[in-house]
Design a protein around this motif. Structure first.
Motif, PDB file in Angstrom:
ATOM      1  N   SER A 233       0.836  -1.213   0.000  1.00 18.85           N
ATOM      2  CA  SER A 233       0.000   0.000   0.000  1.00 18.85           C
ATOM      3  C   SER A 233       0.864   1.254   0.000  1.00 18.85           C
ATOM      4  O   SER A 233       0.573   2.226  -0.708  1.00 18.85           O
ATOM      5  N   GLU A 234       1.924   1.238   0.789  1.00 19.34           N
ATOM      6  CA  GLU A 234       2.807   2.410   0.878  1.00 19.34           C
ATOM      7  C   GLU A 234       3.371   2.781  -0.492  1.00 19.34           C
ATOM      8  O   GLU A 234       3.335   3.937  -0.900  1.00 19.34           O
ATOM      9  N   VAL A 235       3.930   1.800  -1.189  1.00 25.95           N
ATOM     10  CA  VAL A 235       4.583   2.135  -2.460  1.00 25.95           C
ATOM     11  C   VAL A 235       3.559   2.502  -3.532  1.00 25.95           C
ATOM     12  O   VAL A 235       3.831   3.362  -4.384  1.00 25.95           O
ATOM     13  N   MET A 236       2.389   1.876  -3.492  1.00 26.59           N
ATOM     14  CA  MET A 236       1.365   2.239  -4.476  1.00 26.59           C
ATOM     15  C   MET A 236       0.905   3.684  -4.251  1.00 26.59           C
ATOM     16  O   MET A 236       0.697   4.442  -5.203  1.00 26.59           O
ATOM     17  N   GLU A 237       0.777   4.078  -2.993  1.00 23.99           N
ATOM     18  CA  GLU A 237       0.424   5.479  -2.688  1.00 23.99           C
ATOM     19  C   GLU A 237       1.523   6.407  -3.203  1.00 23.99           C
ATOM     20  O   GLU A 237       1.250   7.518  -3.696  1.00 23.99           O
ATOM     21  N   GLY A 238       2.755   5.974  -3.080  1.00 21.38           N
ATOM     22  CA  GLY A 238       3.878   6.792  -3.554  1.00 21.38           C
ATOM     23  C   GLY A 238       3.823   7.008  -5.060  1.00 21.38           C
ATOM     24  O   GLY A 238       4.034   8.134  -5.550  1.00 21.38           O
ATOM     25  N   ILE A 239       3.524   5.947  -5.795  1.00 18.57           N
ATOM     26  CA  ILE A 239       3.454   6.076  -7.261  1.00 18.57           C
ATOM     27  C   ILE A 239       2.303   6.998  -7.661  1.00 18.57           C
ATOM     28  O   ILE A 239       2.430   7.857  -8.533  1.00 18.57           O
ATOM     29  N   ILE A 240       1.174   6.819  -6.982  1.00 18.27           N
ATOM     30  CA  ILE A 240       0.016   7.680  -7.267  1.00 18.27           C
ATOM     31  C   ILE A 240       0.373   9.147  -6.978  1.00 18.27           C
ATOM     32  O   ILE A 240       0.070  10.050  -7.761  1.00 18.27           O
ATOM     33  N   ALA A 241       1.076   9.363  -5.875  1.00 21.62           N
ATOM     34  CA  ALA A 241       1.454  10.737  -5.500  1.00 21.62           C
ATOM     35  C   ALA A 241       2.367  11.348  -6.566  1.00 21.62           C
ATOM     36  O   ALA A 241       2.203  12.530  -6.930  1.00 21.62           O
ATOM     37  N   TYR A 242       3.287  10.546  -7.077  1.00 26.80           N
ATOM     38  CA  TYR A 242       4.203  11.063  -8.111  1.00 26.80           C
ATOM     39  C   TYR A 242       3.408  11.490  -9.342  1.00 26.80           C
ATOM     40  O   TYR A 242       3.619  12.581  -9.898  1.00 26.80           O
ATOM     41  N   SER A 243       2.489  10.652  -9.766  1.00 25.32           N
ATOM     42  CA  SER A 243       1.724  10.975 -10.972  1.00 25.32           C
ATOM     43  C   SER A 243       0.837  12.205 -10.745  1.00 25.32           C
ATOM     44  O   SER A 243       0.681  13.048 -11.631  1.00 25.32           O
ATOM     45  N   LYS A 244       0.276  12.307  -9.563  1.00 22.39           N
ATOM     46  CA  LYS A 244      -0.563  13.484  -9.277  1.00 22.39           C
ATOM     47  C   LYS A 244       0.298  14.753  -9.194  1.00 22.39           C
ATOM     48  O   LYS A 244      -0.157  15.840  -9.573  1.00 22.39           O
ATOM     49  N   ASN A 245       1.532  14.611  -8.705  1.00 22.64           N
ATOM     50  CA  ASN A 245       2.436  15.769  -8.715  1.00 22.64           C
ATOM     51  C   ASN A 245       2.726  16.224 -10.147  1.00 22.64           C
ATOM     52  O   ASN A 245       2.842  17.419 -10.421  1.00 22.64           O
ATOM     53  N   LEU A 246       2.857  15.244 -11.045  1.00 19.85           N
ATOM     54  CA  LEU A 246       3.056  15.589 -12.453  1.00 19.85           C
ATOM     55  C   LEU A 246       1.823  16.325 -12.989  1.00 19.85           C
ATOM     56  O   LEU A 246       1.944  17.308 -13.740  1.00 19.85           O
ATOM     57  N   ALA A 247       0.666  15.838 -12.610  1.00 20.53           N
ATOM     58  CA  ALA A 247      -0.574  16.478 -13.059  1.00 20.53           C
ATOM     59  C   ALA A 247      -0.648  17.918 -12.560  1.00 20.53           C
ATOM     60  O   ALA A 247      -0.995  18.845 -13.317  1.00 20.53           O
ATOM     61  N   GLN A 248      -0.325  18.115 -11.305  1.00 25.48           N
ATOM     62  CA  GLN A 248      -0.352  19.459 -10.719  1.00 25.48           C
ATOM     63  C   GLN A 248       0.629  20.383 -11.431  1.00 25.48           C
ATOM     64  O   GLN A 248       0.313  21.529 -11.770  1.00 25.48           O
ATOM     65  N   LYS A 249       1.828  19.834 -11.695  1.00 21.07           N
ATOM     66  CA  LYS A 249       2.855  20.634 -12.387  1.00 21.07           C
ATOM     67  C   LYS A 249       2.371  20.999 -13.794  1.00 21.07           C
ATOM     68  O   LYS A 249       2.564  22.142 -14.251  1.00 21.07           O
ATOM     69  N   ALA A 250       1.729  20.057 -14.455  1.00 22.69           N
ATOM     70  CA  ALA A 250       1.218  20.319 -15.813  1.00 22.69           C
ATOM     71  C   ALA A 250       0.148  21.407 -15.786  1.00 22.69           C
ATOM     72  O   ALA A 250       0.101  22.273 -16.667  1.00 22.69           O
ATOM     73  N   ARG A 251      -0.685  21.361 -14.781  1.00 17.89           N
ATOM     74  CA  ARG A 251      -1.726  22.396 -14.660  1.00 17.89           C
ATOM     75  C   ARG A 251      -1.084  23.775 -14.455  1.00 17.89           C
ATOM     76  O   ARG A 251      -1.504  24.766 -15.052  1.00 17.89           O
ATOM     77  N   GLU A 252      -0.060  23.808 -13.592  1.00 21.15           N
ATOM     78  CA  GLU A 252       0.626  25.090 -13.341  1.00 21.15           C
ATOM     79  C   GLU A 252       1.266  25.613 -14.626  1.00 21.15           C
ATOM     80  O   GLU A 252       1.209  26.806 -14.930  1.00 21.15           O
ATOM     81  N   MET A 253       1.894  24.684 -15.388  1.00 24.05           N
ATOM     82  CA  MET A 253       2.525  25.098 -16.642  1.00 24.05           C
ATOM     83  C   MET A 253       1.462  25.586 -17.634  1.00 24.05           C
ATOM     84  O   MET A 253       1.678  26.557 -18.362  1.00 24.05           O
ATOM     85  N   ALA A 254       0.351  24.903 -17.653  1.00 22.46           N
ATOM     86  CA  ALA A 254      -0.724  25.290 -18.573  1.00 22.46           C
ATOM     87  C   ALA A 254      -1.237  26.688 -18.250  1.00 22.46           C
ATOM     88  O   ALA A 254      -1.547  27.480 -19.156  1.00 22.46           O
ATOM     89  N   ALA A 255      -1.293  26.968 -16.965  1.00 18.58           N
ATOM     90  CA  ALA A 255      -1.813  28.281 -16.555  1.00 18.58           C
ATOM     91  C   ALA A 255      -0.924  29.409 -17.083  1.00 18.58           C
ATOM     92  O   ALA A 255      -1.416  30.507 -17.378  1.00 18.58           O
ATOM     93  N   GLY A 256       0.346  29.158 -17.207  1.00 14.03           N
ATOM     94  CA  GLY A 256       1.249  30.205 -17.684  1.00 14.03           C
ATOM     95  C   GLY A 256       1.562  30.104 -19.171  1.00 14.03           C
ATOM     96  O   GLY A 256       2.394  30.859 -19.683  1.00 14.03           O
ATOM     97  N   GLU A 257       0.933  29.185 -19.856  1.00 17.06           N
ATOM     98  CA  GLU A 257       1.256  28.939 -21.266  1.00 17.06           C
ATOM     99  C   GLU A 257       0.380  29.815 -22.178  1.00 17.06           C
ATOM    100  O   GLU A 257      -0.837  29.848 -22.027  1.00 17.06           O
TER     101      GLU A 257
END
Lengths: 853, 140
Positions: A233-257
């Motif tokens: 469970s711990e590592v699966m949560e970690g992978i999900i967190a990484y992907s969601k961090n990518l999503a958040q970063k993409a949203r931030e980049m989109a906002a300034g694009e």
């Protein structure tokens, strides 16, 4: 479907990304090492056994805190000149924080770079960019903490303890390995060589894996199982967190694009990564994203050496078919998606110190992908996605991923085989082609069921394992077979370590051997002795991995661990094995044939006279050298004695390994693929009775010696008759065909004729022969003119994309060391229109002082 | 010309490949002086405890180097509790092992002229300390 997909071209996106990819030099990336070290220090993980839960929490921390790189902005070009580019990949995330990164695993061999911290950016062989600031951080902040803690030194300490009664600091197996010339163990570097099961991540999503782990954990009564499920469970949560961090970063980049096209692409990336891999994939692109994000996470845990992706054309076909039939996806778009993924998969290179580059260099991360073949029920599994993957490979011509195609004679179509040959002509070196009938037979001989064997994927170079369910560390042992010959010829001594040092128990002086059988009996004893030591060391390393390197991420994405509640490293996988590969097969076989003929059959020389000439590198006995090289039987010519010696070696080696068990309760499997080790070990070895001179390369894989097999059909038959049951960890048969029609040749009739002969040669090699109904197991090619290779040696920068098959994996010719380049140039080249070889003179390395020429 | 300059000159010659029988002694002495003169260089061994033996196979040379949290002690004898031991055929072989690059590293392996025992990470650390001098003396 048009299986050639000629209308699918590189898009502007993939052309730009590919250009940047080839421009970029590898950059050392500290992020993983920094995060792991920080967590280990803060949580007191040094100096003690590490539980799977400790590891899982560490990986969750690293995944959640690693840099979410959506798009890269630049890299370093040749000469370490920084450059900028516009990233447009359809996939976010990266294996390291760099565009083309070298991840560091201080638990394994990263500390070998310590002496090179100031020079690695400038070394002549495959330099890695490393800033002065990062070098200082490694020197002061990271490396010192791992001096006693990496796998090699933990294993050495265990060896000392286990041999305490034999003296101070006694580690005989470790010492044997560190003498370099006998065998290498790869566990100091990794286990990795395996294929995860991506199907759960794609079709269920990681949240479902967490839910399953929680339910199983609640039901478990055993504390270790409860801990295991919590770790999952711990590592699966970690992978999900990484992907969601990518999503958040993409949203931030989109906002300034400001560019609306890029903004839309970023928002689509954000949408996908917010959902994937937590939830199940519903489109082909989402499925690819699930594979990619899990792949980056698996590399956080497992070093980037030989981890392989398995049968992606099977795993992803349902999503592909659904999207195409609903009109959401065209073949063009699928090729573009796969091209982007191929570049992502190749976004890292392994950490190799300078001496390693000189001896064994030029390798990528050897990430195999498998296509085609049959399904579990034995039906033709070649599908439209198989051809889309072939087209993406043909267009991109990348070292990684390493494409391997399965072909079942009589079940897969001849058009498919011809297409595989066509892609080989276009790319010059890929895909390798595997004979399903032989491979399935070999795997079943090691206890796999028919269904498991049919579902094999290729690992690293050429090693077959049941995909997603065999934890098989296929490259665990790399054994130099010529050292067994040395120990036999010199009564337990080796010329490299000196005649004053007895390495193994004596088995007789040369003059003592009255018959060839007596000599081969001594050879068998030395073989058993060396294999015993290699296996002991592998098992010691395995126990260290069990105590200090649990693998929760891989265990979550594998068949078996969830059911057993047990880490793959402890034996949790459905199937368990370890693999050994043998280097120098043809050189030893031909040496045995020469000894039998010259010493025992014809009695032209006494045994001591023959070996005296060998010791002298034939300098004083040129007639003998001529006799050995031109008249002694050579494997690869359908000579019964010579081919019989190969069969005897295969059987004897297989039997020796069959008697051993690994630390997970599995057996050992043997293969004959050599990567670049036949060049490296060759450089450490003096002349041999076969007529091979001092320091020359050994022969690659299961291939006959270069230059002694003039007729293609005989060479193929000699190899094809070797029984598959002795080759369960795969083989590499390396052949060179003259490109009678190049990729740009417009003469369709000429091309068709060549491809027809090409396919016929493969079909013939795969056909069953008397005594071996399975046929040859694997074949791989270099299809580049001799002249091009010579030019590429002289002007490597003019040939940045010249792809070659080494002995298993693909590499860029320019990255290989001179000895390995020579080995490829000197391989027997056949003209398919005549079936005969073209007798080029041996390539002269010129100024290289280690040149055997 | 001061003592340091004299030493520096001798060390530079050896580091650049004019290797004599005094190579090991000069190198270790050079490190010791550098630890004294340079806080930056000394930082490399602050907190570091490592014991090394350098010897020839025929035992004509036996030197121990003990790093102890910022200090270096050199003994003309072989200590028994070493972390790493380097046995070399000649001073030139040791030089090649530590400093040279490309084919020369391979040469020392091919000729089997250097043998290492013990924890390899201590060898790598020592290799860095030796090469760091080259960088600091601008010899690279």
């Amino acid at each position: 479907m048009d299986i050639y997909l000629k209308d699918c071209k590189l898009s502007e996106r993939t052309r730009g990304l590919k250009e940047a990819y080839f421009k970029a030099m590898p950059e050392t990336c500290l992020e993983r090492a920094r995060l792991i070290t920080t967590y280990s220090l803060e949580h007191g993980l040094f100096g003690k056994r590490i539980s799977i839960l400790d590891k899982a929490r560490m990986y969750r921390f690293a995944l959640a805190n690693r840099t979410p790189v959506v798009w890269h902005t630049g890299g370093y070009a040749k000469g370490m000149v920084p450059f900028k580019f516009t990233d447009t990949s359809l996939f976010a995330g990266s294996t390291t924080s760099r565009f083309k990164g070298v991840p560091l695993y201080p638990e394994f061999l990263a500390l070998t770079l310590w002496p090179e911290l100031w020079t690695i950016s400038k070394r002549s062989a495959n330099p890695f960019f490393l800033s002065e600031e990062d070098a200082k951080e490694l020197n002061f902040g990271i490396f010192p903490h791992w001096m006693e803690e990496n796998i090699t030194e933990l294993a050495r300490a265990r060896c000392y303890r286990e041999n305490a009664g034999a003296g101070d600091r006694c580690a005989p197996e470790m010492k044997l390995m560190e003498r370099l010339v006998f065998f290498l163990a790869s566990k100091p570097e990794c286990i990795s060589h395996t294929i995860p099961d991506f199907s759960k991540a794609i079709y269920n999503g990681l949240r479902a894996v967490i839910n399953e782990a929680k339910a199983r954990g609640e039901a478990a009564t055993d504390a270790s199982k409860k801990e295991f499920y919590q770790a999952i469970s711990e590592v699966m949560e970690g992978i999900i967190a990484y992907s969601k961090n990518l999503a958040q970063k993409a949203r931030e980049m989109a906002a300034g694009e400001t560019d609306q096209g890029r903004k839309a692409e970023l928002l689509e990336i954000a949408r996908i990564n917010e959902k994937i891999p937590e939830q199940r994939a519903e489109t082909f692109r989402e499925g690819l994203t699930a594979v990619w994000i899990c792949w980056t996470a698996i590399h956080l845990e497992n070093p980037n050496v030989g981890l392989s992706l398995g049968r992606l054309d099977q795993v992803l076909f349902d999503l592909y078919r659904k999207d195409v039939s609903s009109g959401k996806l065209t073949a063009d778009q699928a090729v573009e998606l796969l091209s982007c993924l191929w570049l992502k998969i190749g976004d890292h290179v392994p950490c190799i110190p300078e001496a390693g580059e000189q001896l064994f260099g030029g390798t990528g991360s050897n990430q195999a992908i498998t296509i085609g073949g049959v399904d579990k029920e034995g039906r033709d599994a070649v599908n439209d996605l198989t051809y889309v993957m072939l087209r993406a490979t043909e267009l991109m011509r990348l070292r990684d991923p390493n494409l391997n195609a399965r072909y079942y004679p009589g079940i897969n179509s001849k058009e498919y085989l011809k297409r595989l040959c066509d892609v080989n002509v276009t790319t010059g070196a890929t895909p390798a082609i595997h004979n399903d009938r032989a491979v399935i037979s070999a795997l079943m001989s090691k206890g796999e069921t028919l269904e498991e064997a049919r579902d094999y994927g290729v690992i690293g170079c050429v090693e077959p394992n049941s995909a997603g369910r065999t934890y098989g560390h296929t490259g665990a042992i790399l054994l130099n077979l010529t050292s067994v010959l040395e120990l036999t010829l010199y009564n337990g001594r080796h010329r490299h370590t000196g005649m004053d040092l007895r390495i193994s128990p004596p088995t007789g002086e040369l003059a003592d051997f009255k018959t060839f059988d007596e000599f081969t009996a001594a050879f068998g004893k030395q073989l058993n002795w060396l294999i015993g030591h290699a296996v002991n060391l592998n098992n010691i390393f395995g126990k260290i991995h069990q105590d200090f390197y649990p693998t929760p991420i891989l265990s979550a994405l594998f068949e078996g661990p969830m059911e057993k509640g047990m880490d793959v490293i402890q034996g949790g996988a459905t199937l368990n094995s370890s693999g050994a590969t043998i280097i120098g097969l043809a050189d030893v076989a031909d040496s045995l044939s020469a000894i039998k003929k010259i010493v025992f059959d014809e009695k032209k020389k006494t045994f001591p006279e023959l070996i005296s000439a060998v010791d002298n590198n034939f300098k004083d006995d040129l007639p003998l050298l001529v006799e050995l090289t031109t008249k002694a039987p050579k494997y690869g010519n359908e000579n019964k004695d010579a081919d019989g010696n190969v069969t005897w070696l295969l059987e004897t080696i297989n039997k020796a390994f069959d008697s051993k068990q690994n630390y997970r309760g599995g057996g050992y499997r043997v293969g004959y693929w050599t990567m670049t080790n036949h060049a490296g070990f060759g450089r450490l070895t003096e002349a041999l009775p076969s007529g091979r001179k001092s320091r020359e390369n050994f022969t690659s894989g299961i291939t006959p010696v270069s230059g002694v097999t003039p007729e293609l059909a005989k060479a193929l038959h000699s190899v094809a008759k070797q029984p598959a049951r002795y080759l369960s960890s795969g083989v590499a048969l390396n052949l060179k065909y003259t490109p009678e029609c190049g990729p740009d040749n417009k003469d369709e009739a000429l091309k068709d004729a060549m491809l027809g002969r090409f396919a016929a040669s493969v079909e013939g090699y795969f056909s069953g022969l008397d005594g071996n109904p399975d046929g040859g197991m694997e074949i791989q090619f270099n299809i580049t003119t001799h002249d091009t290779f010579i030019k590429a040696v002289k002007n490597p920068e003019d040939y940045p994309e010249l792809l070659v098959r080494v002995s298993g994996y693909t590499a860029y010719f320019k990255d290989l060391n001179p000895q390995m380049q020579k080995e490829i140039i000197d391989r027997t080249e056949y003209l398919l229109s005549t079936g005969s070889h073209i007798p080029y003179p041996p390539f002269d390395l010129g100024g290289d002082k280690n040149s055997p020429c | 010309m001061g003592l340091d300059d004299l030493w520096s000159k001798a060390l530079k010659k050896q580091l650049l490949g004019e290797v004599t029988d005094e190579f090991l002694e000069t190198l270790l002495k050079g490190m010791d002086i550098m630890f004294f003169l340079s806080n930056d260089y000394r930082e490399n061994i602050e907190g570091f405890h490592g014991k090394y033996v350098f010897k020839t196979a025929d035992d004509t040379v036996k030197v121990s180097a003990i790093f102890d949290d910022g200090d270096l002690t050199v003994l003309e004898d072989e200590i028994s509790d070493w972390d790493a031991r380097i046995t070399f055929a000649s001073p030139k072989a040791l030089w090649s092992f530590l400093f040279s690059k490309n084919q020369d590293i391979l040469d020392s392996l091919l000729k089997n002229e250097v043998e290492v025992d013990g924890n390899l990470n201590y060898i790598y650390k020592f290799g860095f300390l030796a090469k760091d001098i080259i960088k600091r003396l601008h010899l690279a």
